[in-house]
Motif scaffolding. Sequence first.
Motif, PDB file in Angstrom:
ATOM      1  N   GLU A  94       0.837  -1.208   0.000  1.00  0.00           N
ATOM      2  CA  GLU A  94       0.000   0.000   0.000  1.00  0.00           C
ATOM      3  C   GLU A  94       0.870   1.256   0.000  1.00  0.00           C
ATOM      4  O   GLU A  94       0.616   2.203  -0.748  1.00  0.00           O
ATOM      5  N   ILE A  95       1.887   1.265   0.850  1.00  0.00           N
ATOM      6  CA  ILE A  95       2.796   2.408   0.933  1.00  0.00           C
ATOM      7  C   ILE A  95       3.506   2.603  -0.414  1.00  0.00           C
ATOM      8  O   ILE A  95       3.617   3.716  -0.913  1.00  0.00           O
ATOM      9  N   PHE A  96       3.982   1.502  -1.004  1.00  0.00           N
ATOM     10  CA  PHE A  96       4.669   1.570  -2.289  1.00  0.00           C
ATOM     11  C   PHE A  96       3.745   2.157  -3.359  1.00  0.00           C
ATOM     12  O   PHE A  96       4.149   3.028  -4.130  1.00  0.00           O
ATOM     13  N   SER A  97       2.511   1.681  -3.400  1.00  0.00           N
ATOM     14  CA  SER A  97       1.549   2.168  -4.392  1.00  0.00           C
ATOM     15  C   SER A  97       1.330   3.675  -4.242  1.00  0.00           C
ATOM     16  O   SER A  97       1.334   4.415  -5.235  1.00  0.00           O
ATOM     17  N   ASP A  98       1.160   4.130  -3.011  1.00  0.00           N
ATOM     18  CA  ASP A  98       1.005   5.570  -2.773  1.00  0.00           C
ATOM     19  C   ASP A  98       2.250   6.327  -3.228  1.00  0.00           C
ATOM     20  O   ASP A  98       2.144   7.377  -3.871  1.00  0.00           O
ATOM     21  N   MET A  99       3.420   5.797  -2.906  1.00  0.00           N
ATOM     22  CA  MET A  99       4.676   6.462  -3.235  1.00  0.00           C
ATOM     23  C   MET A  99       4.833   6.649  -4.743  1.00  0.00           C
ATOM     24  O   MET A  99       5.133   7.745  -5.206  1.00  0.00           O
ATOM     25  N   VAL A 100       4.616   5.580  -5.528  1.00  0.00           N
ATOM     26  CA  VAL A 100       4.839   5.694  -6.978  1.00  0.00           C
ATOM     27  C   VAL A 100       3.738   6.483  -7.677  1.00  0.00           C
ATOM     28  O   VAL A 100       3.929   6.902  -8.823  1.00  0.00           O
ATOM     29  N   GLN A 101       2.613   6.699  -6.991  1.00  0.00           N
ATOM     30  CA  GLN A 101       1.562   7.537  -7.562  1.00  0.00           C
ATOM     31  C   GLN A 101       1.710   8.999  -7.136  1.00  0.00           C
ATOM     32  O   GLN A 101       0.892   9.839  -7.488  1.00  0.00           O
ATOM     33  N   LYS A 103       1.462  10.133  -4.109  1.00  0.00           N
ATOM     34  CA  LYS A 103       0.627  10.460  -2.957  1.00  0.00           C
ATOM     35  C   LYS A 103       1.493  10.540  -1.702  1.00  0.00           C
ATOM     36  O   LYS A 103       2.601   9.992  -1.667  1.00  0.00           O
ATOM     37  N   ASP A 104       0.981  11.190  -0.684  1.00  0.00           N
ATOM     38  CA  ASP A 104       1.686  11.244   0.598  1.00  0.00           C
ATOM     39  C   ASP A 104       1.724   9.845   1.212  1.00  0.00           C
ATOM     40  O   ASP A 104       0.750   9.097   1.122  1.00  0.00           O
ATOM     41  N   TYR A 105       2.845   9.511   1.802  1.00  0.00           N
ATOM     42  CA  TYR A 105       2.966   8.248   2.512  1.00  0.00           C
ATOM     43  C   TYR A 105       3.849   8.475   3.722  1.00  0.00           C
ATOM     44  O   TYR A 105       4.663   9.397   3.749  1.00  0.00           O
ATOM     45  N   ASP A 106       3.684   7.649   4.720  1.00  0.00           N
ATOM     46  CA  ASP A 106       4.426   7.792   5.965  1.00  0.00           C
ATOM     47  C   ASP A 106       5.761   7.065   5.840  1.00  0.00           C
ATOM     48  O   ASP A 106       5.814   5.834   5.894  1.00  0.00           O
ATOM     49  N   GLU A 107       6.823   7.832   5.638  1.00  0.00           N
ATOM     50  CA  GLU A 107       8.155   7.239   5.463  1.00  0.00           C
ATOM     51  C   GLU A 107       8.633   6.518   6.718  1.00  0.00           C
ATOM     52  O   GLU A 107       9.466   5.626   6.641  1.00  0.00           O
ATOM     53  N   GLU A 108       8.096   6.886   7.854  1.00  0.00           N
ATOM     54  CA  GLU A 108       8.513   6.278   9.112  1.00  0.00           C
ATOM     55  C   GLU A 108       7.759   4.981   9.397  1.00  0.00           C
ATOM     56  O   GLU A 108       8.118   4.229  10.285  1.00  0.00           O
ATOM     57  N   ASP A 109       6.691   4.741   8.627  1.00  0.00           N
ATOM     58  CA  ASP A 109       5.807   3.613   8.895  1.00  0.00           C
ATOM     59  C   ASP A 109       6.501   2.266   8.711  1.00  0.00           C
ATOM     60  O   ASP A 109       6.395   1.370   9.533  1.00  0.00           O
ATOM     61  N   LYS A 123       6.742  10.641 -11.601  1.00  0.00           N
ATOM     62  CA  LYS A 123       6.915  11.664 -12.631  1.00  0.00           C
ATOM     63  C   LYS A 123       6.598  11.119 -14.028  1.00  0.00           C
ATOM     64  O   LYS A 123       6.514  11.886 -14.983  1.00  0.00           O
ATOM     65  N   PHE A 124       6.448   9.803 -14.134  1.00  0.00           N
ATOM     66  CA  PHE A 124       6.208   9.143 -15.418  1.00  0.00           C
ATOM     67  C   PHE A 124       4.994   8.220 -15.289  1.00  0.00           C
ATOM     68  O   PHE A 124       5.140   7.013 -15.095  1.00  0.00           O
TER      69      PHE A 124
END
Length: 147
Positions: A94-101, A103-109, A123-124
Amino acid sequence: MSLNNLDQLYRQVIMDHYKNPRNRGEMDQENKLVVNMNNPTCGDRIQLQLQVEDEKITDAKFTGEGCSISQSSASMMTDAIKGLPVKDALHMSEIFSDMVQGKDYDEEDLELGDVEALQGVCKFPARIKCATLAWKAMEKALNEQKH
């Protein structure tokens, strides 16, 4: 570290996983989870094999072909999820999906390790499906196992 140097570092990590993939190959174990997925828009394909024991991913391997993004993402993912409880692997997806889209994600999670090198994919937009192919295969395998 400047943004340009960080982008260069991330490109190096991606190419390292593409040229020297981790966990490429097939498992010998019985009772493994096997999922085949492809991205028809660009031709990427992957077969993901997972070994799950006591709700923990004990091994992960992949085979397939495709662009550097899809193949390095599969390498990074299999490295990152080995040893994780199933629920943590699904959460990481879920975090990965948010990151590549983008979206904000909790890097500390959760510690993403090399996986963070793929954050520039946002960006692509055409490459997001490439980056997420292995992750979607992992989600499918783990969710099918529950049923």
